[in-house]
Design a protein around this motif. Structure first.
Motif, short mmCIF file in Angstrom:
data_model
loop_
_atom_site.label_atom_id
_atom_site.label_comp_id
_atom_site.label_asym_id
_atom_site.label_seq_id
_atom_site.Cartn_x
_atom_site.Cartn_y
_atom_site.Cartn_z
N ALA A 150 21.99 -44.82 29.43
CA ALA A 150 22.10 -45.70 28.27
C ALA A 150 22.56 -47.09 28.73
O ALA A 150 23.26 -47.23 29.72
CB ALA A 150 23.09 -45.12 27.27
N GLY A 151 22.13 -48.10 27.97
CA GLY A 151 22.39 -49.48 28.35
C GLY A 151 23.40 -50.19 27.46
O GLY A 151 24.01 -49.60 26.57
N GLN A 173 18.77 -51.68 28.05
CA GLN A 173 18.26 -50.39 27.57
C GLN A 173 17.40 -49.76 28.64
O GLN A 173 16.94 -50.43 29.57
CB GLN A 173 17.44 -50.57 26.28
N THR A 178 15.21 -46.77 27.41
CA THR A 178 14.07 -46.42 26.54
C THR A 178 14.11 -47.33 25.32
O THR A 178 13.36 -48.28 25.22
CB THR A 178 14.11 -44.94 26.13
N SER A 179 15.04 -47.06 24.41
CA SER A 179 15.28 -47.96 23.28
C SER A 179 16.75 -47.86 22.89
O SER A 179 17.38 -46.82 23.10
CB SER A 179 14.39 -47.62 22.08
N ILE A 180 17.28 -48.94 22.32
CA ILE A 180 18.69 -48.95 21.94
C ILE A 180 18.97 -47.85 20.92
O ILE A 180 19.95 -47.11 21.03
CB ILE A 180 19.08 -50.34 21.38
N LYS A 181 18.08 -47.70 19.94
CA LYS A 181 18.31 -46.70 18.89
C LYS A 181 18.28 -45.28 19.46
O LYS A 181 19.09 -44.44 19.08
CB LYS A 181 17.27 -46.85 17.78
N GLU A 233 18.96 -44.33 22.55
CA GLU A 233 20.14 -44.12 23.39
C GLU A 233 21.40 -43.98 22.53
O GLU A 233 22.28 -43.15 22.81
CB GLU A 233 20.27 -45.27 24.39
N HIS A 234 21.49 -44.77 21.47
CA HIS A 234 22.59 -44.68 20.52
C HIS A 234 22.64 -43.27 19.90
O HIS A 234 23.69 -42.62 19.88
CB HIS A 234 22.38 -45.73 19.42
N GLY A 254 22.96 -52.32 25.14
CA GLY A 254 22.61 -52.42 23.72
C GLY A 254 23.23 -51.31 22.90
O GLY A 254 23.88 -51.55 21.89
N ALA A 255 23.06 -50.07 23.38
CA ALA A 255 23.65 -48.93 22.67
C ALA A 255 25.17 -48.96 22.78
O ALA A 255 25.87 -48.60 21.83
CB ALA A 255 23.10 -47.62 23.25
#
Length: 366
Positions: A226-227, A32, A34-37, A39-40, A229-230
Motif C-alpha cells: 500500500a502507498g 499507490q 494498484t489504486s488508493i481505494k 489499498e484502503h 495515498g491510502a
C-alpha cells in the motif's frame, strides 16, 4: 522524477509490485501500487504493507535523558516503562508545534524518537538547542528502515514468520530483538491507519528482505502493498493529524484536539507550557472539527470556510471517504463557531457549498 529525490532502501522493490512514485517532501515514494481505494479497503478488511522508511529515528541517551525529554515534549515521559511507546508533541515557546512524534523507551536513559521525515533536520536543530552535557542526541535515520503491516489480518500474517508470541505485544508496546523470517528487528504495535497492526524497524538490509516475505505470507489472506495515498485516507478517517496540515508551527496541539498528550501538570517546565496552560484555562482560539458536505463537492486543503459572510477558518484535509462514501474534511475554525450541527459553507473554486459540522474521528474500528 529527478535524481535529487531521496529514496528508501525499498525503492528498487516498488517496481516489482507496480508502485507509482511521487515527490513526497523530497522523497520518491509510492503513492499507490494498484489504486488508493483498493489499498484502503484492503487495510480496513485484511491488511496492507507500507514502506515508511523515510521517517526519522533519533536516539536520546545519557544520564540526563529523561529530564531533558520532559523539558522538550508535552507528554509525561516519566510514565513510560521499558518496552512502552508514547505519542507526544514538541512545541515552540508560543505553543505552536515543532513536530509530533513517538518515543520508545528501550531501557534506563535509552530512548528512540521517531519523527516526521520532512522535519528530521529541523527537529534535530531544535533538540540540540536544549541539550545538556549529560545527554547524547544521535541521528540514526540512515541505520533504520521501517515498514508497517496494518489491518485486521496483520497479527495472523506476521505470526507465520516468527516464534515470538505477537499477541503478547499490546497496543503501544514494543519488543526489540524479535526474529522474523530470520531477521532481527524491533516490532511495535502501533500505526497510523486506525487499524490494528505493527511497525517493524530494522536495518535496511533486513527490511528489504522482509518486504516480499511478509507479502508472500499474507497472499492467501489478501495482504497487499500500500502507498501514501491510502495511508493518508486511512489516517484521516481515523482522525489522526498530519504534520503540515492539522499540526504546524502556527497550530497548537490543543487546537487540533491533542489535549491528551499535553500534560501541563507535570513538574517540569516545557516549551510552550505557559501558552498551553492559558489555552486550557481560557479556551483555545481555534478548534479542529469534522465537516461533511451537504452540497456536491469535495473540501480540499486550504479551502475557506464561511458562516454567512464571515470567514471562520479553513479546511486542513478533505477527501471522499473510501469507507463512508461521503465527502468529508477537517476544518480549523474560530472556536465560537464549532458547535456540532452548525451549517457552514465551503468555498470550492468560485462557489460556496453547504456543509455541516460533525464529530470526529469519522471512523472507529470495532
Amino acid at each position: 522524477m529527478t535524481e535529487s529525490l531521496k529514496r528508501t532502501a525499498l525503492f528498487d522493490s516498488y517496481k516489482n509490485y507496480g508502485g507509482k512514485t511521487i515527490d513526497f517532501g523530497g522523497w520518491e515514494l509510492p503513492v499507490q501500487f494498484t489504486s488508493i481505494k483498493a489499498e484502503h479497503e484492503a487495510v480496513r478488511t485484511k491488511a496492507g504493507l507500507f514502506d515508511v522508511s523515510h521517517m526519522g529515528e533519533i536516539l536520546v541517551s545519557g544520564a540526563g535523558a529523561l529530564s531533558y525529554l520532559q523539558k522538550i515534549v508535552t507528554n509525561d515521559v516519566s510514565k513510560l516503562k521499558d518496552g512502552q511507546a508514547q505519542y507526544t508533541v514538541m512545541c515552540y515557546e508560543d505553543g505552536g508545534s515543532v513536530d509530533d512524534l513517538l518515543i520508545y523507551k528501550r531501557g534506563t536513559n535509552d530512548y528512540l524518537l521517531v519523527v516526521n521525515a520532512s522535519n528530521i533536520e529541523k527537529d534535530l536543530e531544535w533538540m540540540k538547542k536544549f541539550a545538556t552535557p549529560d545527554v547524547v542526541i544521535e541521528d540514526k535515520s540512515a541505520d533504520y528502515a521501517l515498514i508497517a503491516l496494518q489491518g485486521p489480518a496483520a497479527e495472523s500474517v506476521l505470526q507465520k514468520l516468527t516464534d515470538e508470541v505477537l499477541a503478547d505485544i499490546k497496543f503501544f508496546r514494543f519488543k526489540d530483538n524479535v526474529v522474523i523470517a530470520g531477521h532481527t528487528v524491533l516490532v511495535s504495535r502501533t500505526g497510523y491507519t486506525g487499524e490494528d497492526g505493527f511497525e517493524i524497524y530494522g536495518s535496511p538490509e533486513a527490511i528489504v528482505a522482509l518486504w516480499p516475505e511478509i507479502l508472500k505470507a499474507g497472499e492467501s489472506e489478501g495482504v497487499v502493498p500500500a502507498g501514501l495515498g491510502a495511508r493518508d485516507t486511512l489516517r484521516f478517517e481515523a482522525g489522526l493529524p498530519l504534520y503540515g496540515q492539522e499540526l504546524t508551527k502556527d497550530i497548537s496541539p490543543l487546537e487540533t484536539g491533542l489535549g491528551f498528550v499535553v500534560k501541563v501538570n507535570k513538574e517540569e517546565d516545557f516549551n510552550g507550557k505557559e501558552v498551553l496552560i492559558s489555552q486550557k484555562e481560557n479556551g483555545i482560539p481555534r478548534k479542529l472539527v469534522g465537516i461533511e458536505m451537504i452540497d456536491k463537492g469535495i473540501p480540499r486543503t486550504g479551502y475557506k470556510v464561511f458562516l454567512g459572510e464571515e470567514e471562520i477558518g479553513e479546511v486542513t484535509t478533505g477527501t471522499q471517504s473510501p469507507t463512508l462514501k461521503k465527502n468529508i474534511g477537517f476544518a480549523l475554525l474560530n472556536r465560537e463557531h464549532t458547535e456540532l450541527g452548525t451549517e457552514v459553507e465551503v468555498e470550492i473554486r468560485t462557489k460556496r457549498l453547504k456543509a455541516i459540522l460533525i464529530a470526529t474521528p469519522f471512523y472507529k474500528r470495532s
